[in-house]
Design a protein around this motif. Structure first.
Motif, PDB file in Angstrom:
ATOM      1  N   LEU A 105     -48.151 -15.119  16.436  1.00  0.00           N
ATOM      2  CA  LEU A 105     -46.845 -14.448  16.309  1.00  0.00           C
ATOM      3  C   LEU A 105     -45.661 -15.380  16.564  1.00  0.00           C
ATOM      4  O   LEU A 105     -44.511 -14.936  16.510  1.00  0.00           O
ATOM      5  CB  LEU A 105     -46.785 -13.263  17.275  1.00  0.00           C
ATOM      6  CG  LEU A 105     -47.744 -12.113  16.954  1.00  0.00           C
ATOM      7  CD1 LEU A 105     -47.718 -11.083  18.071  1.00  0.00           C
ATOM      8  CD2 LEU A 105     -47.385 -11.451  15.624  1.00  0.00           C
ATOM      9  N   ILE A 106     -45.934 -16.654  16.857  1.00  0.00           N
ATOM     10  CA  ILE A 106     -44.811 -17.567  17.165  1.00  0.00           C
ATOM     11  C   ILE A 106     -43.771 -17.590  16.031  1.00  0.00           C
ATOM     12  O   ILE A 106     -42.575 -17.472  16.292  1.00  0.00           O
ATOM     13  CB  ILE A 106     -45.321 -18.986  17.518  1.00  0.00           C
ATOM     14  CG1 ILE A 106     -46.084 -18.938  18.849  1.00  0.00           C
ATOM     15  CG2 ILE A 106     -44.148 -19.988  17.629  1.00  0.00           C
ATOM     16  CD1 ILE A 106     -46.951 -20.149  19.114  1.00  0.00           C
ATOM     17  N   PRO A 107     -44.186 -17.697  14.773  1.00  0.00           N
ATOM     18  CA  PRO A 107     -43.142 -17.711  13.731  1.00  0.00           C
ATOM     19  C   PRO A 107     -42.542 -16.333  13.438  1.00  0.00           C
ATOM     20  O   PRO A 107     -41.573 -16.248  12.675  1.00  0.00           O
ATOM     21  CB  PRO A 107     -43.888 -18.217  12.481  1.00  0.00           C
ATOM     22  CG  PRO A 107     -45.218 -18.699  12.961  1.00  0.00           C
ATOM     23  CD  PRO A 107     -45.519 -17.936  14.211  1.00  0.00           C
ATOM     24  N   ALA A 108     -43.095 -15.256  14.010  1.00  0.00           N
ATOM     25  CA  ALA A 108     -42.651 -13.902  13.658  1.00  0.00           C
ATOM     26  C   ALA A 108     -41.460 -13.475  14.528  1.00  0.00           C
ATOM     27  O   ALA A 108     -41.618 -13.129  15.701  1.00  0.00           O
ATOM     28  CB  ALA A 108     -43.805 -12.916  13.853  1.00  0.00           C
ATOM     29  N   PRO A 109     -40.242 -13.472  13.960  1.00  0.00           N
ATOM     30  CA  PRO A 109     -39.043 -13.240  14.789  1.00  0.00           C
ATOM     31  C   PRO A 109     -38.920 -11.819  15.327  1.00  0.00           C
ATOM     32  O   PRO A 109     -38.194 -11.592  16.288  1.00  0.00           O
ATOM     33  CB  PRO A 109     -37.884 -13.564  13.842  1.00  0.00           C
ATOM     34  CG  PRO A 109     -38.442 -13.458  12.470  1.00  0.00           C
ATOM     35  CD  PRO A 109     -39.912 -13.742  12.554  1.00  0.00           C
ATOM     36  N   GLU A 137     -31.055 -13.919   7.625  1.00  0.00           N
ATOM     37  CA  GLU A 137     -32.466 -14.029   7.995  1.00  0.00           C
ATOM     38  C   GLU A 137     -32.656 -15.042   9.111  1.00  0.00           C
ATOM     39  O   GLU A 137     -31.799 -15.892   9.349  1.00  0.00           O
ATOM     40  CB  GLU A 137     -33.334 -14.395   6.788  1.00  0.00           C
ATOM     41  CG  GLU A 137     -32.997 -15.717   6.131  1.00  0.00           C
ATOM     42  CD  GLU A 137     -33.903 -15.984   4.931  1.00  0.00           C
ATOM     43  OE1 GLU A 137     -34.758 -16.873   5.033  1.00  0.00           O
ATOM     44  OE2 GLU A 137     -33.742 -15.283   3.908  1.00  0.00           O
ATOM     45  N   PHE A 138     -33.795 -14.932   9.781  1.00  0.00           N
ATOM     46  CA  PHE A 138     -34.097 -15.832  10.895  1.00  0.00           C
ATOM     47  C   PHE A 138     -34.546 -17.189  10.368  1.00  0.00           C
ATOM     48  O   PHE A 138     -35.066 -17.293   9.249  1.00  0.00           O
ATOM     49  CB  PHE A 138     -35.222 -15.251  11.753  1.00  0.00           C
ATOM     50  CG  PHE A 138     -34.815 -14.032  12.526  1.00  0.00           C
ATOM     51  CD1 PHE A 138     -34.141 -14.150  13.727  1.00  0.00           C
ATOM     52  CD2 PHE A 138     -35.116 -12.763  12.047  1.00  0.00           C
ATOM     53  CE1 PHE A 138     -33.772 -13.030  14.450  1.00  0.00           C
ATOM     54  CE2 PHE A 138     -34.750 -11.632  12.760  1.00  0.00           C
ATOM     55  CZ  PHE A 138     -34.075 -11.769  13.968  1.00  0.00           C
ATOM     56  N   GLU A 139     -34.369 -18.179  11.206  1.00  0.00           N
ATOM     57  CA  GLU A 139     -34.896 -19.501  10.891  1.00  0.00           C
ATOM     58  C   GLU A 139     -36.414 -19.469  11.084  1.00  0.00           C
ATOM     59  O   GLU A 139     -36.905 -18.833  12.024  1.00  0.00           O
ATOM     60  CB  GLU A 139     -34.271 -20.505  11.869  1.00  0.00           C
ATOM     61  CG  GLU A 139     -34.603 -21.938  11.557  1.00  0.00           C
ATOM     62  CD  GLU A 139     -34.058 -22.889  12.623  1.00  0.00           C
ATOM     63  OE1 GLU A 139     -34.473 -24.038  12.629  1.00  0.00           O
ATOM     64  OE2 GLU A 139     -33.227 -22.454  13.464  1.00  0.00           O
ATOM     65  N   TYR A 140     -37.145 -20.158  10.213  1.00  0.00           N
ATOM     66  CA  TYR A 140     -38.600 -20.226  10.379  1.00  0.00           C
ATOM     67  C   TYR A 140     -38.943 -21.226  11.483  1.00  0.00           C
ATOM     68  O   TYR A 140     -38.489 -22.375  11.459  1.00  0.00           O
ATOM     69  CB  TYR A 140     -39.266 -20.648   9.063  1.00  0.00           C
ATOM     70  CG  TYR A 140     -40.762 -20.853   9.212  1.00  0.00           C
ATOM     71  CD1 TYR A 140     -41.614 -19.752   9.340  1.00  0.00           C
ATOM     72  CD2 TYR A 140     -41.317 -22.133   9.256  1.00  0.00           C
ATOM     73  CE1 TYR A 140     -42.982 -19.931   9.506  1.00  0.00           C
ATOM     74  CE2 TYR A 140     -42.683 -22.314   9.418  1.00  0.00           C
ATOM     75  CZ  TYR A 140     -43.508 -21.211   9.547  1.00  0.00           C
ATOM     76  OH  TYR A 140     -44.857 -21.389   9.710  1.00  0.00           O
ATOM     77  N   ILE A 141     -39.702 -20.802  12.444  1.00  0.00           N
ATOM     78  CA  ILE A 141     -40.124 -21.691  13.527  1.00  0.00           C
ATOM     79  C   ILE A 141     -41.629 -21.913  13.404  1.00  0.00           C
ATOM     80  O   ILE A 141     -42.419 -20.975  13.562  1.00  0.00           O
ATOM     81  CB  ILE A 141     -39.766 -21.096  14.903  1.00  0.00           C
ATOM     82  CG1 ILE A 141     -38.232 -20.999  14.997  1.00  0.00           C
ATOM     83  CG2 ILE A 141     -40.337 -21.947  16.044  1.00  0.00           C
ATOM     84  CD1 ILE A 141     -37.700 -20.418  16.275  1.00  0.00           C
ATOM     85  N   PRO A 142     -42.029 -23.150  13.066  1.00  0.00           N
ATOM     86  CA  PRO A 142     -43.451 -23.379  12.820  1.00  0.00           C
ATOM     87  C   PRO A 142     -44.263 -23.370  14.118  1.00  0.00           C
ATOM     88  O   PRO A 142     -43.744 -23.745  15.172  1.00  0.00           O
ATOM     89  CB  PRO A 142     -43.478 -24.776  12.191  1.00  0.00           C
ATOM     90  CG  PRO A 142     -42.245 -25.443  12.681  1.00  0.00           C
ATOM     91  CD  PRO A 142     -41.227 -24.373  12.929  1.00  0.00           C
ATOM     92  N   PRO A 143     -45.513 -22.931  14.053  1.00  0.00           N
ATOM     93  CA  PRO A 143     -46.331 -22.957  15.262  1.00  0.00           C
ATOM     94  C   PRO A 143     -46.740 -24.394  15.621  1.00  0.00           C
ATOM     95  O   PRO A 143     -46.878 -25.227  14.733  1.00  0.00           O
ATOM     96  CB  PRO A 143     -47.565 -22.128  14.893  1.00  0.00           C
ATOM     97  CG  PRO A 143     -47.638 -22.176  13.409  1.00  0.00           C
ATOM     98  CD  PRO A 143     -46.237 -22.378  12.897  1.00  0.00           C
TER      99      PRO A 143
END
Ligand SMILES: [Zn+2]
Length: 303
Positions: free
Chosen positions: A152-156, A172-178
């Protein structure tokens, strides 16, 4: 983040207790701090309020918490890392000895990872159900919390109670890679199947001893008391006890330990569906005495 060579790599250790990082991976943190000059943080999930025997700490649990946070801060500084104690969405601490796998602890880890954006997370392993001694539940629960949160780390929208991003001017949120996630070889967690065993240089061992030495309330007071053995009297005997401990653990590793050499070992995971490349493993885990044979095999299995 790792996109762009000028950006410092981010290294995060996620611990149950204030002294876990030093005991289990202090040598690796020293190695990485010298070679990669990273952004580093030791994130700790509990308040450490169980690790002592004096009655004053029952009367005033915050006092022990403050002592242990201060010790952990000083230890982390030795590698140039920061120390962060994780709290719930209301700012409340998670009590030592009672760490649970629930949305509150998972949300705290999710937020810490999203805020810091590590490239590598080092944490404790999940429970091994064949473990005969059933030791520290906080440790195995940290493994479970990180594993259960990783995807769930990339799931804002996963833990809105913990969201700290300002979204007013965004669609939209920025994508944060795991990140890459590896677990340490933890004697509290049962069977050991490491993929990587790093040997520490003399200098790294000295730094590990120094960092571990910062946790005075533990190595000098609590651990000898609970383990009923004599506390090391000085840094030299502390170093000897760390070498002896490493050699005991090394008995179950596929290596022949050298005298005075200390080892730390790690297991590669596919948590968050993120499989590291062999080059990444070589970068973050220099001096693998297994010559990356086990790491290479594991990566192939995970892909
Ligand atoms: Zn611990």
């Amino acid at each position: 983040m790792s996109d762009g060579k000028s950006v410092k790599p981010g290294i995060m250790f996620i611990a149950a207790h204030q002294d876990d990082a030093e005991g289990l991976a202090g040598g690796l943190l020293s190695k990485l701090s010298k070679r990669l000059n990273p952004r580093g943080v030791v994130a700790c999930l509990t308040d450490g309020s169980v690790g002592h025997y004096r009655t004053e700490f029952l009367k005033d649990p915050k006092k022990l918490n403050q002592i242990r946070d201060e010790e952990a801060k000083n230890a982390a500084l030795i590698y140039g890392f920061k120390y962060q104690r994780l709290v719930d969405n209301n700012g409340e601490s998670f009590k030592d000895g009672r760490l649970e796998v629930n949305w509150k602890t998972r949300g705290a880890v999710w937020k810490a990872i999203r805020d810091f954006r590590p490239d590598l997370v080092i944490t404790l392993p999940v429970n091994d159900y064949t473990d005969p001694y059933g030791m520290h539940n906080d440790h195995t629960n940290v493994g479970e919390i990180v594993k259960n949160t990783a995807y769930l780390i990339p799931a804002p929208l996963a833990f809105p109670e913990y969201m700290s991003e300002n979204i007013d001017d965004k669609d939209e949120f920025e994508y944060i890679p795991p990140p890459i996630i590896v677990t340490v070889h933890d004697p509290y967690s049962g069977k050991i199947q490491p993929d990587i065993v790093v040997a520490l240089t003399e200098e790294e061992l000295d730094q590990k001893v120094k960092a571990w030495g910062a946790h005075l309330s533990q190595w000098k007071e609590w651990l000898p008391w609970v383990g009923r053995y004599d506390a090391p009297s000085d840094t030299e005997s502390l170093k000897k006890s760390l070498i002896a401990r490493s050699h005991r653990l090394a008995q179950s590793l596929p290596i022949k330990p050298k005298e005075n050499e200390v080892y730390e070992s790690f297991t590669i995971t596919k948590w968050a569906l993120r499989v590291p490349t062999l080059d990444e493993i070589k970068r973050y885990f220099p001096d693998d005495v297994l010559d990356y044979r086990f790491a290479e095999k594991k990566i192939k299995e995970l892909l």
